[in-house]
Design an enzyme around this catalytic site. Structure first.
Site, PDB file in Angstrom:
ATOM      1  N   SER A  58       0.846  -1.293  -0.070  1.00 33.61           N
ATOM      2  CA  SER A  58      -0.079  -0.178   0.035  1.00 33.61           C
ATOM      3  C   SER A  58       0.859   1.192   0.010  1.00 33.61           C
ATOM      4  CB  SER A  58      -0.958   0.112   1.334  1.00 33.61           C
ATOM      5  OG  SER A  58      -0.343   0.397   2.343  1.00 33.61           O
ATOM      6  N   ASP A  59       0.475   2.271  -0.296  1.00 35.87           N
ATOM      7  CA  ASP A  59       0.930   3.540  -0.178  1.00 35.87           C
ATOM      8  C   ASP A  59       0.744   3.813   1.279  1.00 35.87           C
ATOM      9  OD1 ASP A  59       2.403   5.929  -0.384  1.00 35.87           O
ATOM     10  OD2 ASP A  59       1.390   6.573  -2.445  1.00 35.87           O
ATOM     11  N   TYR A  60       1.214   5.056   1.740  1.00 32.28           N
ATOM     12  CA  TYR A  60       1.170   5.494   3.060  1.00 32.28           C
ATOM     13  C   TYR A  60      -0.313   5.781   3.692  1.00 32.28           C
ATOM     14  CZ  TYR A  60       3.104   8.114   7.185  1.00 32.28           C
ATOM     15  OH  TYR A  60       3.826   8.610   8.316  1.00 32.28           O
ATOM     16  N   THR A  61      -0.646   4.924   4.457  1.00 29.53           N
ATOM     17  CA  THR A  61      -1.948   4.708   4.877  1.00 29.53           C
ATOM     18  C   THR A  61      -2.903   4.613   3.833  1.00 29.53           C
ATOM     19  OG1 THR A  61      -2.428   7.244   5.021  1.00 29.53           O
ATOM     20  CG2 THR A  61      -1.449   6.259   7.004  1.00 29.53           C
ATOM     21  N   GLY A  62      -2.551   4.045   2.922  1.00 28.44           N
ATOM     22  CA  GLY A  62      -3.391   3.822   1.638  1.00 28.44           C
ATOM     23  C   GLY A  62      -4.775   2.991   2.177  1.00 28.44           C
TER      24      GLY A  62
END
Length: 764
Positions: A277-281
């Site tokens: 995932s991306d950051y907190t995605g």
């Protein structure tokens, strides 16, 4: 023991908590290295085996210490892997991604990626969140700075070159059931293609916004760079923050489990690597409207997201989901506990396989020897300087460049002595003190210190100054009134024979969360430029920026115009080399430059409209009433050198051919000048009769050649009918690629606008 055997043995010995822990990707923080600090989420997770990977460590010592703690907290001794954002260099910062794309030099791009990998590996890193291969055609989008520009073919070749540079040789044997000997040679890291997918196509150029586009555009424009990176062996992919056609990418099962992971026989890419995932995605699926945390986690896992970055939603929600499943009829989503358990196993298997491919299951401290040394810094600086010169694009030159080294020069503007902004956005481990500013670079090259005036306030508009605490712009501020600063600059310029205006935007004008409504230079810089132009002296303008800017005003009044981007630690030195003839201009635009700040999106490959030639009905032009010419001011592929290059008429080996054969297009290029020319010969195609509207032109090949003074060389392109296939896709699942027999027009030349045409007919 093969990778598959090793991973299956380990997976069979793990309990549910250990499997979920492997899916947890956390950020490093203060007080976590020696163990003396207060307990944190990361330290707690390390103590009980609840972390699979960490990003953001800043030294080899911190990585080793965290690995030791992880191994001590893991019942089965499963190591971490370490990652970082290494977008355009690590400790040595190279030009921005969009700048490197303008070099059109795949060997150079591969070399800079390999150097960045060696620096990153020497600090204990195993994975880098690069290359960023998001095609974009909207200069308002801030993250254009990081990417490969507007064209899918150029972006695809860049993806291939960067993956090869990061991961090194010897990758093929590791894939599938191959050897567990580790990633390439020492000094290499795993690439992570990002952001999957169409992140560069947001509505109105607003960062994080959603993309609504045809499946044909998705398949032909935005997915090819990912396909190329996977073909090159990229070991990991990162999901994008956006939604594509109403489905957030962190929950986009058709694109991740479908296009990305499905076998080639099923129309997919057969990717068996790691999806992060991306950051907190994952957490952001809730504000996207896909339900509360537990439902969001189930959707993300079902879509194929293997690791949850920072948010820890997997850690919190998966235990209950694995025991009870989820039934959300109001959301049309239901998964049983057994199915979720199988998906956890699948994600954990991919994490473990990734670690095995890195060699970490055999040696958790692989690449972390205390004697590890980064590559020679002087080699990196020389490479950065070379890359900066190759990436800058000469847009105008009325014979003033190159300058004589003894010329009496005034260097004016906010970037005349700047260091920090040269690094550009996302230069995580870079240091401003590594930059030799432009005034010093000119002095070192010529032996003459230029007269200089600069006003730091001239960088920023007041709206940005009010947001300094948000954007962290690093330009020192000058408290004097604007009029006083401009008057000083004009006075200095009067005493010189030649004026160099160093203008542009601060590094945080571009990058993540830095979209702009108007892609113009700040008005105060335009006022400075107007005052300098009014002097009537020879005027050379250098623009340092992270995105394409509207340059109509500058080009009209500059004797030479050099677009230098944010060129990294060697940026100003590369510019000095170009200005004074120590290097040859060879950059070509990887993205169209808009004539007006409101002309966005813009691309050379736009579809034709159905309106006829206007004749006396001029109002019915498809452009704008208040813009004289709706073509980009400087088109994709454009760039000048110091030696004029001529093109002979293109010739085909035959103008009619069976679709099973190949045809050669040949063109003679000749250097008519007295200096070396580095020319990028570009081949475009158009399909005048097709089942759907096709781009007016599409890049299908290019070749960069160096020509000595007076040298002629015949350039040949081998052409196949397969290059003219295009997708027809009522839906993603029913997409098919097809090719029409008959006429194709081929356009060859120095850029997307200035070409010669020949016609080729395919017979099926």
């Amino acid at each position: 023991m093969t990778i598959i055997e090793r991973v299956e043995s380990l997976l069979g010995a793990m309990d549910l908590a250990e499997k979920i822990g492997q899916l947890n990707l956390l950020a490093a923080g203060e007080g976590l290295v020696t163990g003396a600090g207060q307990p944190t989420a990361l330290s707690d997770r390390l103590a009980n085996g609840g972390v699979g990977a960490i990003f953001g460590t800043k030294s080899l010592a911190s990585a080793r210490a965290l690995q030791e703690r992880a191994l001590a907290g893991s019942r089965l001794g499963i190591p971490l892997f370490f990652a970082e954002d290494v977008i355009h260099g690590h400790r040595t910062i190279f030009p921005l991604g969009i700048a490197m794309a303008c070099s059109w030099d795949m060997g150079l791009i591969r070399e800079t990626a390999a150097y960045a990998a060696a620096e990153a590996a020497a600090e204990g890193l195993h994975q880098v969140y690069a290359p960023m291969v998001d095609v974009t055609r909207d200069p308002r989008w801030g993250r254009v700075a990081e990417g490969p520009g507007e064209d899918p073919l150029l972006a695809s070749r860049i993806a291939t070159a960067m993956v090869q540079g990061f991961q090194g040789p010897g990758l093929g044997a590791m894939l599938g059931a191959g050897s567990a000997s580790g990633l390439g040679a020492s000094g290499h890291v795993a690439a992570c293609l990002k952001h999957f997918v169409a992140y560069g196509a947001p509505q109105s150029g607003r960062d994080y916004d959603n993309a609504s586009l045809s499946w044909e555009d998705l398949l032909e424009t935005y997915l090819p760079p990912f396909a190329a990176g996977l073909e090159a062996g990229a070991l990991s992919v990162m999901a994008a923050f956006n939604a594509v056609n109403k489905v957030p990418m962190h929950a986009h099962h058709p694109l991740i489990e479908g296009w990305l992971r499905a076998s080639r026989a099923e129309g997919g890419q057969g990717f068996d690597g790691l999806m992060v995932s991306d950051y907190t995605g994952v957490k952001e699926l809730t504000p996207h409207g896909l339900g509360p945390a537990q439902l969001a986690v189930a959707r993300a896992l079902h879509a194929g997201i293997d690791m949850d970055m920072v948010g820890e939603d997997y850690w919190r929600e998966l235990p209950a989901l694995a025991h009870h499943g989820i039934d959300a009829p109001d959301a049309g989503f239901s998964l049983g506990a057994e199915r979720i358990g199988a998906m956890i196993d699948c994600a954990c298997r991919r994490v473990l396989t990734f670690k095995a491919r890195l060699g970490l299951l055999d040696d958790p401290f692989r690449g972390m020897a205390e004697t590890a040394r980064p590559p020679a810094r002087d080699k990196g600086r020389a490479l950065a300087r070379k890359a900066a010169a190759a990436s800058a694009v000469l847009l105008e030159n009325n014979g003033i460049l190159p300058l004589a080294r003894g010329a009496r020069v005034a260097l004016i503007g906010p970037f005349a002595a700047d260091r920090a902004n040269m690094l550009g956005t996302w230069s995580v481990s870079g240091r401003a003190e590594d930059v030799v500013p432009l005034d010093q670079a000119v002095a070192a090259l010529t032996g003459v210190t230029p007269a200089r005036a600069w006003g730091a306030d001239i960088v920023d508009e007041s709206w940005l100054a009010a947001r300094l605490n948000v954007h962290g712009v690093t330009v020192d501020r000058d408290p004097r009134p604007e009029a006083e600063q401009i008057a000083e600059a004009v006075a200095v310029a009067r005493g010189a024979d030649i004026v160099i205006a160093a203008l542009g935007e601060a590094k945080e004008h571009a990058g993540e969360s830095s979209s702009r409504l108007s892609v113009d230079l700040p008005a105060v810089q335009l006022r400075l430029f107007a005052a300098l132009a009014a002097l009537g002296k020879p005027l050379v303008t250098v623009v340092f920026a992270g995105r394409p800017l509207s340059l109509a005003a500058l080009s009209k009044q500059s004797d030479a115009l050099l677009y230098a981007w944010h060129g990294g630690v060697g940026g100003p030195e590369g510019v000095a080399d170009l200005l004074f003839g120590a290097a040859e201009p060879s950059g070509r635009l990887a993205i169209s430059m808009p004539r007006h700040g409101a002309e966005a999106p813009v691309t050379y490959a736009s579809d034709p409209s159905g309106r006829p030639s206007p004749g006396r009905f001029a109002k019915f032009l498809t452009g704008w009433l208040d813009l004289e010419d709706d073509a980009p001011h400087f088109p994709f592929g454009f760039g000048l050198g110091y030696a004029p290059v001529g093109y002979g008429p293109p010739r085909l080996s035959r103008d009619t051919a069976p679709a099973s054969d190949r045809v050669t297009l040949s063109v003679m290029v000749v250097n008519h000048g007295t200096r070396t020319a580095i020319e990028t010969v570009q081949l475009y195609a158009s399909d005048p009769v097709a089942q759907v509207t096709r781009p007016a032109r599409k890049l299908i090949d290019f070749m960069q050649v160096s020509l000595s003074p007076g040298e002629s060389r015949e350039i040949g392109f081998s052409i196949s009918a397969a290059q003219f296939a295009y997708p027809v896709a009522p839906a993603l699942e029913t997409a098919c690629w097809q090719r029409d027999p008959g006429l194709i027009r081929l356009h060859v030349g120095a850029n997307s606008r200035d070409t010669q045409m020949v016609e080729l007919t395919w017979r099926d």
